[in-house]
Design a protein around this motif. Structure first.
Motif, PDB file in Angstrom:
ATOM      1  N   PRO A   1       1.720  14.879 -52.475  1.00 39.75           N
ATOM      2  CA  PRO A   1       3.141  15.269 -52.399  1.00 39.75           C
ATOM      3  C   PRO A   1       3.709  15.168 -50.979  1.00 39.75           C
ATOM      4  O   PRO A   1       4.822  14.678 -50.787  1.00 39.75           O
ATOM      5  CB  PRO A   1       3.139  16.715 -52.905  1.00 39.75           C
ATOM      6  N   ALA A   2       2.952  15.612 -49.992  1.00 43.75           N
ATOM      7  CA  ALA A   2       3.420  15.531 -48.610  1.00 43.75           C
ATOM      8  C   ALA A   2       3.516  14.070 -48.162  1.00 43.75           C
ATOM      9  O   ALA A   2       4.459  13.686 -47.461  1.00 43.75           O
ATOM     10  CB  ALA A   2       2.521  16.329 -47.684  1.00 43.75           C
ATOM     11  N   LEU A   3       2.558  13.251 -48.572  1.00 48.64           N
ATOM     12  CA  LEU A   3       2.580  11.825 -48.225  1.00 48.64           C
ATOM     13  C   LEU A   3       3.841  11.158 -48.776  1.00 48.64           C
ATOM     14  O   LEU A   3       4.544  10.453 -48.060  1.00 48.64           O
ATOM     15  CB  LEU A   3       1.332  11.127 -48.774  1.00 48.64           C
ATOM     16  N   VAL A   4       4.123  11.404 -50.029  1.00 45.06           N
ATOM     17  CA  VAL A   4       5.280  10.787 -50.674  1.00 45.06           C
ATOM     18  C   VAL A   4       6.587  11.247 -50.030  1.00 45.06           C
ATOM     19  O   VAL A   4       7.561  10.487 -49.978  1.00 45.06           O
ATOM     20  CB  VAL A   4       5.236  11.073 -52.193  1.00 45.06           C
ATOM     21  N   SER A   5       6.604  12.442 -49.479  1.00 46.85           N
ATOM     22  CA  SER A   5       7.825  12.936 -48.824  1.00 46.85           C
ATOM     23  C   SER A   5       8.153  12.157 -47.550  1.00 46.85           C
ATOM     24  O   SER A   5       9.260  12.272 -47.028  1.00 46.85           O
ATOM     25  CB  SER A   5       7.703  14.429 -48.507  1.00 46.85           C
ATOM     26  N   LEU A   6       7.218  11.349 -47.055  1.00 45.54           N
ATOM     27  CA  LEU A   6       7.465  10.529 -45.875  1.00 45.54           C
ATOM     28  C   LEU A   6       8.246   9.256 -46.211  1.00 45.54           C
ATOM     29  O   LEU A   6       8.630   8.508 -45.315  1.00 45.54           O
ATOM     30  CB  LEU A   6       6.142  10.152 -45.185  1.00 45.54           C
TER      31      LEU A   6
END
Length: 164
Positions: free
Chosen positions: A34-39
Motif C-alpha cells: 500500500p505504501a509503495l503504490v502511494s508513490l
C-alpha cells in the motif's frame, strides 16, 4: 521567482526525487505494497515485468509477485540523472538486484527511465519503467544475458518508451 529561488527549488526538487527513489526501493523490498503504490499518481504506470496502470492494479500486481516465484529481492539504485522542468521530472538510474526466484538465487541489472509529476503530496511516479540488461541464476553468471524469468525477458525486449 528570482534566479536564486529557482535554483534552490530545483535543488530541493532533486533531493526529494532522490529520496523518493530510495523510499521506493525500501518499500518494494519490504513488501509494503500500500505504501509503495502511494508513490504513484492515481493513474500511474509500472512498466517492467508487466505493464500495470492505476493504483488498484498496481497493488494487485506488486502483492502477487511472490505468486510468480519472485519471493525476495533487494533493489540497489544508483547513478540517478534527474531533469526537473517545472512540475515534471525525468529520472534515469541504474538497477542492480539480487533476488530469489523459485528458491534459486538470481542476479539482475537494468535501467530505470521514470517520469514524475509534482502533486500536492510531493513528487509521484506517473511512469516507472525498467528495462533489464540481464536476469540470471547467480550460479550460472550474468555474462550470457540469460533470462530465466519470462517477464524479465519480455521487459528486456520491449522497446523503451523514451521517457527520460
Amino acid at each position: 521567482m528570482n534566479a536564486v529561488e529557482e535554483r534552490l527549488r530545483r535543488l530541493e526538487d532533486t533531493e526529494q526525487i532522490r529520496t523518493l527513489d530510495a523510499v521506493y526501493c525500501r518499500l518494494l523490498d519490504d513488501g509494503n505494497w500500500p505504501a509503495l503504490v502511494s508513490l504513484f499518481t492515481p493513474d500511474g504506470t509500472f512498466d517492467g515485468l508487466s505493464v500495470v496502470t492505476g493504483r488498484d492494479a498496481l497493488l494487485a500486481f506488486f502483492s502477487s509477485l511472490a505468486d510468480s516465484g519472485l519471493t525476495a529481492f533487494w533493489h540497489h539504485v544508483s547513478n540517478l540523472e534527474i531533469a526537473v522542468d517545472g512540475d515534471i521530472a525525468h529520472v534515469g538510474s541504474l538497477l542492480w538486484q539480487p533476488c530469489v526466484v523459485d528458491g534459486v538465487p538470481h542476479v539482475a541489472a537494468g535501467r530505470y527511465a521514470d517520469r514524475l509529476v509534482r502533486t500536492d503530496d510531493g513528487w509521484r511516479y506517473s511512469v516507472k519503467q525498467v528495462r533489464f540488461f540481464y536476469w540470471a541464476p547467480l550460479a550460472q553468471g550474468w555474462d550470457h544475458h540469460r533470462f530465466t524469468l519470462e517477464s524479465a525477458r519480455n521487459a528486456a525486449t520491449t522497446p523503451s518508451r523514451g521517457l527520460a
